[in-house]
Design an enzyme around this catalytic site. Structure first.
Site, PDB file in Angstrom:
ATOM      1  N   HIS A 163       0.813  -1.216   0.000  1.00 15.38           N
ATOM      2  CA  HIS A 163       0.000   0.000   0.000  1.00 15.38           C
ATOM      3  C   HIS A 163       0.852   1.274   0.000  1.00 15.38           C
ATOM      4  O   HIS A 163       0.311   2.368  -0.168  1.00 15.38           O
ATOM      5  CB  HIS A 163      -0.939   0.029   1.208  1.00 15.38           C
ATOM      6  CG  HIS A 163      -1.987  -1.034   1.199  1.00 15.38           C
ATOM      7  ND1 HIS A 163      -2.870  -1.201   0.152  1.00 15.38           N
ATOM      8  CD2 HIS A 163      -2.290  -1.998   2.118  1.00 15.38           C
ATOM      9  CE1 HIS A 163      -3.677  -2.214   0.425  1.00 15.38           C
ATOM     10  NE2 HIS A 163      -3.350  -2.721   1.602  1.00 15.38           N
ATOM     11  N   ASP A 199      -2.876 -10.405  -2.514  1.00 16.67           N
ATOM     12  CA  ASP A 199      -3.450  -9.965  -1.248  1.00 16.67           C
ATOM     13  C   ASP A 199      -4.942  -9.673  -1.422  1.00 16.67           C
ATOM     14  O   ASP A 199      -5.395  -9.299  -2.511  1.00 16.67           O
ATOM     15  CB  ASP A 199      -2.728  -8.696  -0.787  1.00 16.67           C
ATOM     16  CG  ASP A 199      -3.010  -8.316   0.650  1.00 16.67           C
ATOM     17  OD1 ASP A 199      -2.155  -8.594   1.504  1.00 16.67           O
ATOM     18  OD2 ASP A 199      -4.074  -7.724   0.917  1.00 16.67           O
ATOM     19  N   HIS A 201      -6.442  -7.156  -0.360  1.00 16.23           N
ATOM     20  CA  HIS A 201      -6.577  -5.719  -0.597  1.00 16.23           C
ATOM     21  C   HIS A 201      -5.681  -5.284  -1.753  1.00 16.23           C
ATOM     22  O   HIS A 201      -4.522  -5.687  -1.838  1.00 16.23           O
ATOM     23  CB  HIS A 201      -6.213  -4.938   0.667  1.00 16.23           C
ATOM     24  CG  HIS A 201      -7.016  -5.355   1.863  1.00 16.23           C
ATOM     25  ND1 HIS A 201      -6.555  -6.276   2.777  1.00 16.23           N
ATOM     26  CD2 HIS A 201      -8.260  -4.997   2.270  1.00 16.23           C
ATOM     27  CE1 HIS A 201      -7.470  -6.456   3.713  1.00 16.23           C
ATOM     28  NE2 HIS A 201      -8.520  -5.701   3.424  1.00 16.23           N
ATOM     29  N   ASP A 288      -4.361 -12.855   3.458  1.00 22.49           N
ATOM     30  CA  ASP A 288      -5.641 -12.507   4.064  1.00 22.49           C
ATOM     31  C   ASP A 288      -6.816 -12.944   3.195  1.00 22.49           C
ATOM     32  O   ASP A 288      -7.971 -12.600   3.481  1.00 22.49           O
ATOM     33  CB  ASP A 288      -5.724 -11.011   4.374  1.00 22.49           C
ATOM     34  CG  ASP A 288      -5.195 -10.135   3.261  1.00 22.49           C
ATOM     35  OD1 ASP A 288      -4.819 -10.669   2.202  1.00 22.49           O
ATOM     36  OD2 ASP A 288      -5.147  -8.907   3.446  1.00 22.49           O
TER      37      ASP A 288
END
Length: 346
Positions: A163, A199, A201, A288
Site C-alpha cells: 500500500h 493480497d 486488498h 488474508d
C-alpha cells in the site's frame, strides 16, 4: 526455499489502531512474523538475515523527502510529545483535492497527513528500522537469484509494503518491498518484470509506482474497491497511463468470492504474465484471502495455498515472494509455507 527473515521486525510494534471507529489492538503485529518463522523452521526451510543494503533502490522507488520523513519521524514526534514512547502519532488532516501537497509543512501532524493515505498505519520507535530491513530483504532475495543459485526466495518481513506509494504510507505499509524487488530485478538486467499481487486488498502503492511504465507489469486480484479497502484504487478500468498503458491489470472480486472463482481469476493473471514475457516475477504474497481472516471475506482454505504455489510454479519464472497481509496470525505460517512448498513441488 531460502527465506530472508527480518530480524528487526519486532521493533515495529505499535500497540493500537483505529478500526471501524474503535481503538483496537493492532492487527499487524510481531506475532505474524513469529508464526511464519516457527513454521519455516518446523518444515526445515533455510533462513537468512538480509544481506544487501536497499538504500540506492529506495531512492528509485520512493520520493527523497518521503524517505527523509520516515527516517526522522519518530525522533521528531518524541520531541513534541515530551519523549513519551507510549503515545502514538496519528494524522488528523490530509491535503485532499484542491489543497497543496507540493510544499512540506513544518507542523509534524500536518506532515504526517501529507505522507499518509489513512489513519490506520501507526508509527512507533522501530518503524523505520523494521521497514528498512524489509526492503533490504527484498534486495537480498533478488541478489541471490541473480547469482543463479536458486530460482526462488521468500521475504518473511513486516511491516508489509504494497500500500506504500512513491510518497505515502498506508494500510500498515511504509516502504514498498515488492516494488523494490521489481526495481532490483531491472537493475540486475531484466527487461520485463511482473508483479503479481494476491493480497485481499489491492496493492495501490505498487500500481501507483509503476502506472506509467512498460518495463513492469502489475497484476492484482483483490476485493472489489467499491466495498473493500483501499476503496479509491483497484478498479478494472485502471490499465496504465502513457508508456504504461496496457501494463496494469486489476481483477476485482466480490466480497465472499469462493476459491473456485478466485482461481479462475488467478489463471487470467498468469495468462497475462505469460503474454508479457516476464523474465522475473515478484509475488506480493498477501494471505488474508484465508477464510478465517478477521478483516477479509474470501474463502481460501489451507490446501488452496498449496495449489496457489503450484500454479505459480507453472509459469517457470524466477520468483521472489514478499509477505504482505494476513491477519489470522496463528494460521499465517502454515498458509505461507504451503505456498512455498507448492511452488517447489511444481
Amino acid at each position: 526455499m531460502i527465506t530472508f527473515f527480518s530480524t528487526q521486525h519486532a521493533l515495529h510494534a505499535p500497540v493500537w489502531e483505529f478500526y471501524r471507529g474503535q481503538r483496537v489492538p493492532c492487527f499487524e503485529s510481531p506475532a505474524r512474523a513469529q508464526f511464519v518463522h516457527a513454521e519455516l523452521l518446523a518444515r526445515g526451510h533455510a533462513i537468512r538475515a538480509p544481506e544487501v543494503d536497499s538504500t540506492p533502490l529506495l531512492a528509485q522507488v520512493h520520493a527523497p523527502r518521503y524517505l527523509a520523513f520516515l527516517a526522522s519521524a519518530w525522533a521528531e514526534w518524541q520531541g513534541l510529545s515530551g519523549g513519551q514512547a507510549t503515545l502514538q502519532p496519528f494524522p488528523s488532516v490530509w491535503p485532499v483535492r484542491s489543497l497543496r501537497s507540493d510544499v512540506e509543512p513544518a507542523n509534524f501532524t500536518a506532515k504526517l497527513g501529507l505522507y499518509s493515505m489513512d489513519n490506520g498505519t501507526p508509527l512507533d520507535a522501530g518503524t523505520w528500522a523494521a521497514a528498512k530491513e524489509g526492503a533490504d530483504a527484498a534486495t537480498s532475495a533478488v541478489d541471490l537469484l541473480a547469482q543463479g543459485q536458486v530460482r526462488s526466495a521468500f521475504c518473511a518481513t513486516r511491516p508489509p509494503g504494497h500500500h506504500a506509494g512513491p510518497d505515502f504510507m498506508g494500510g500498515y505499509c511504509f516502504l514498498n518491498n515488492a516494488a523494490v524487488a521489481a526495481q532490483a530485478f531491472l537493475q540486475q538486467g531484466c527487461e520485463r518484470v511482473a508483479v503479481l499481487d494476491v493480497d485481499y486488498h489491492h496493492g495501490n502503492g505498487t500500481q501507483s509506482i509503476f502506472y506509467r511504465r512498460s518495463d513492469v507489469l502489475v497484476v492484482s486480484l483483490h476485493g472489489d474497491p467499491q466495498t473493500e479497502y483501499p476503496f479509491y484504487l483497484g478498479h478494472a478500468d485502471e490499465t496504465g497511463e502513457g508508456p504504461g498503458q496496457g501494463f496494469n491489470l486489476n481483477l476485482p472480486l466480490a466480497a465472499g468470492t469462493p476459491a473456485a472463482a478466485w482461481f479462475d481469476a488467478l489463471d487470467l493473471a498468469c495468462e497475462r504474465i505469460t503474454r508479457f514475457g516476464a523474465q522475473a516475477l515478484v509475488v506480493s504474497l498477501g494471505l488474508d484471502t484465508y477464510a478465517e481472516d478477521p478483516i477479509s471475506t474470501f474463502a481460501l482454505q489451507p490446501e488452496d495455498f498449496l495449489r496457489l504455489g503450484q500454479r505459480l510454479a507453472r509459469l517457470k519464472i524466477p520468483s521472489v515472494f514478499v509477505l504482505e497481509g494476513g491477519y489470522a496470525a496463528a494460521a499465517l505460517g502454515s498458509n505461507a509455507v504451503n505456498v512455498l512448498e507448492g511452488f517447489e513441488q511444481g
